[in-house]
Motif scaffolding. Structure first.
Motif, PDB file in Angstrom:
ATOM      1  N   VAL A  37     -25.868  16.141 -17.151  1.00 53.63           N
ATOM      2  CA  VAL A  37     -24.963  17.100 -16.222  1.00 53.63           C
ATOM      3  C   VAL A  37     -24.305  18.187 -17.221  1.00 53.63           C
ATOM      4  O   VAL A  37     -24.430  19.306 -17.164  1.00 53.63           O
ATOM      5  CB  VAL A  37     -24.328  16.308 -15.264  1.00 53.63           C
ATOM      6  N   VAL A  38     -23.752  17.738 -18.233  1.00 51.01           N
ATOM      7  CA  VAL A  38     -23.199  18.431 -18.906  1.00 51.01           C
ATOM      8  C   VAL A  38     -23.960  19.367 -19.911  1.00 51.01           C
ATOM      9  O   VAL A  38     -23.653  20.674 -20.116  1.00 51.01           O
ATOM     10  CB  VAL A  38     -22.105  17.667 -19.995  1.00 51.01           C
ATOM     11  N   PHE A  59     -14.314  27.480 -15.150  1.00 52.72           N
ATOM     12  CA  PHE A  59     -15.428  27.890 -14.871  1.00 52.72           C
ATOM     13  C   PHE A  59     -16.507  26.751 -14.999  1.00 52.72           C
ATOM     14  O   PHE A  59     -17.209  26.221 -14.010  1.00 52.72           O
ATOM     15  CB  PHE A  59     -16.071  29.181 -15.724  1.00 52.72           C
ATOM     16  N   LEU A  60     -16.268  25.794 -16.131  1.00 52.61           N
ATOM     17  CA  LEU A  60     -17.145  24.862 -16.579  1.00 52.61           C
ATOM     18  C   LEU A  60     -16.800  23.587 -15.811  1.00 52.61           C
ATOM     19  O   LEU A  60     -17.795  22.978 -15.582  1.00 52.61           O
ATOM     20  CB  LEU A  60     -17.171  24.833 -18.144  1.00 52.61           C
ATOM     21  N   ARG A  61     -15.529  23.487 -15.443  1.00 53.01           N
ATOM     22  CA  ARG A  61     -15.242  22.312 -14.620  1.00 53.01           C
ATOM     23  C   ARG A  61     -15.971  22.530 -13.436  1.00 53.01           C
ATOM     24  O   ARG A  61     -16.341  21.592 -12.859  1.00 53.01           O
ATOM     25  CB  ARG A  61     -13.687  22.219 -14.643  1.00 53.01           C
ATOM     26  N   ARG A  62     -15.809  23.566 -12.716  1.00 53.78           N
ATOM     27  CA  ARG A  62     -16.423  23.824 -11.494  1.00 53.78           C
ATOM     28  C   ARG A  62     -17.882  23.501 -11.653  1.00 53.78           C
ATOM     29  O   ARG A  62     -18.641  22.978 -10.637  1.00 53.78           O
ATOM     30  CB  ARG A  62     -16.123  25.246 -11.099  1.00 53.78           C
ATOM     31  N   THR A  63     -18.649  24.253 -12.653  1.00 55.52           N
ATOM     32  CA  THR A  63     -20.167  23.923 -12.758  1.00 55.52           C
ATOM     33  C   THR A  63     -20.253  22.550 -12.798  1.00 55.52           C
ATOM     34  O   THR A  63     -21.086  21.826 -12.202  1.00 55.52           O
ATOM     35  CB  THR A  63     -20.653  24.881 -13.930  1.00 55.52           C
ATOM     36  N   VAL A  64     -19.742  21.740 -13.459  1.00 56.90           N
ATOM     37  CA  VAL A  64     -19.729  20.278 -13.841  1.00 56.90           C
ATOM     38  C   VAL A  64     -19.632  19.485 -12.704  1.00 56.90           C
ATOM     39  O   VAL A  64     -20.684  18.644 -12.055  1.00 56.90           O
ATOM     40  CB  VAL A  64     -18.923  19.805 -14.936  1.00 56.90           C
ATOM     41  N   ARG A  66     -19.910  20.599  -9.366  1.00 61.04           N
ATOM     42  CA  ARG A  66     -20.836  20.763  -8.527  1.00 61.04           C
ATOM     43  C   ARG A  66     -22.140  20.146  -8.647  1.00 61.04           C
ATOM     44  O   ARG A  66     -22.967  19.577  -7.948  1.00 61.04           O
ATOM     45  CB  ARG A  66     -20.838  22.399  -8.410  1.00 61.04           C
ATOM     46  N   LEU A  67     -22.792  20.263 -10.179  1.00 65.97           N
ATOM     47  CA  LEU A  67     -23.585  19.512 -10.670  1.00 65.97           C
ATOM     48  C   LEU A  67     -23.545  17.893 -10.088  1.00 65.97           C
ATOM     49  O   LEU A  67     -24.375  17.461  -9.769  1.00 65.97           O
ATOM     50  CB  LEU A  67     -23.787  19.813 -12.054  1.00 65.97           C
ATOM     51  N   ASP A 138     -15.651  24.390  -2.536  1.00 62.05           N
ATOM     52  CA  ASP A 138     -15.746  25.300  -1.008  1.00 62.05           C
ATOM     53  C   ASP A 138     -14.817  24.687   0.241  1.00 62.05           C
ATOM     54  O   ASP A 138     -15.669  24.580   1.272  1.00 62.05           O
ATOM     55  CB  ASP A 138     -17.425  25.511  -0.904  1.00 62.05           C
ATOM     56  N   ARG A 139     -13.823  24.237   0.009  1.00 64.37           N
ATOM     57  CA  ARG A 139     -12.730  23.815   0.960  1.00 64.37           C
ATOM     58  C   ARG A 139     -11.817  24.518   0.889  1.00 64.37           C
ATOM     59  O   ARG A 139     -11.291  25.042  -0.295  1.00 64.37           O
ATOM     60  CB  ARG A 139     -12.588  22.274   1.018  1.00 64.37           C
TER      61      ARG A 139
END
Length: 286
Positions: A37-38, A59-64, A66-67, A138-139
């Motif tokens: 994932v990372v 940004f990367l926390r959000r990306t990880v 969500r993945l 997304d909440r």
């Protein structure tokens, strides 16, 4: 992408990689999946216009995250068909590390919904604001607070009431190895709480109990049978260590494969034994 651009992306990404892996591992319970994932997050990081990203870590926390949420859907389906008890992949702590999430807590997190797990881990473990969590999953922030609160209620019982001192825990682990491999049931019995439980993850790939072993008497009977095998075929202690936040040890068994055994200890007695034998979950330890 040019080599220079890739190098530039790596310079900003690599210092954040260990923390991102920690988030992903706690979300997924798998070292290999967390690293995958990372790595996918890094590929996406190379593609974005980094000059427009004000907070790379957020940004990367959000990306990880969500993945991980996407991955968790398929992982749950796979675990429905898993052979025997499922345990997270064991992580051996370095001397300077201290696990913020222990193995029993990881198991409690498995019973949460993916969104509850994300909200709890990001806020309670990694200190992320509910505003950022809201943007990630997304909440609304209020909904994220509710998710974290529900998760907290579920996992409260899985947090240790009394922390065992590290050296004392490793001494108990070492004594357990000696007693279990020589068949000293008297010494072993003295270490176990009356309501001790044993969980062994072989994943259908190595022999292991296909159900939890509950109670001191049953755990002793199980180890009495194992001691006969240990005397015939051997079991080599590789090291004692903190394993996923719990004292334990790594062994090399008669088939040449590694095995980890971790202990949940309360008031000086072992209340939980967690054995990982599935070779797929031990590859990263070789």
């Amino acid at each position: 992408m040019s080599p220079h651009q890739r190098e530039d992306a790596a310079i900003s990404f690599d210092p954040l990689r260990p923390r991102l892996v920690r988030i992903a591992y706690r979300m997924l319970g798998s070292v290999a999946d967390a690293e995958d994932v990372v790595q996918e997050a890094f590929i996406r990081w190379m593609r974005v216009d980094r000059a427009e990203v004000r907070e790379p870590e957020a940004f990367l926390r959000r990306t990880v995250t969500r993945l991980c949420l996407d991955h968790a859907k398929s992982a749950r389906v796979q675990r429905e068909h898993y052979v025997g008890p499922w345990l997270p992949e064991p992580v051996i702590e370095d001397e300077e590390e201290q696990e913020d999430v222990t193995l029993p807590l990881m198991l409690a997190l498995e019973r949460l919904s993916p969104l509850e797990r994300a909200a709890f881990l990001l806020h309670d473990v990694f200190g992320v604001s509910f505003e950022e969590i809201a943007a990630t999953i997304d909440r609304e922030p209020a909904a994220c607070r509710q998710l974290a609160a529900r998760a907290r209620d579920h996992v409260r019982q899985s947090r240790p009431r009394f922390e065992v001192e590290k050296q004392r825990g490793l001494e108990i682990a070492s004594a357990f190895f000696a007693a279990s491999r020589t068949g000293d049931m008297t010494a072993l019995s003295a270490m176990l709480a009356a309501d001790v439980s044993m969980h062994a993850d072989g994943g259908g790939k190595r022999s292991a109990a296909v159900a939890e072993v509950l109670g001191r008497r049953n755990v002793l009977l199980f180890h009495k049978a194992l001691a006969v095998l240990f005397r015939k075929h051997g079991s080599q202690l590789v090291r004692t260590a903190l394993i996923s936040g719990l004292p334990g040890f790594v062994t090399r068994e008669a088939d040449g494969e590694l095995q980890t055994t971790a202990f949940e200890i309360e008031a000086g007695r072992i209340i939980g034994i967690y054995v990982v034998r599935n070779p797929d979950k031990l590859r990263h330890l070789h």
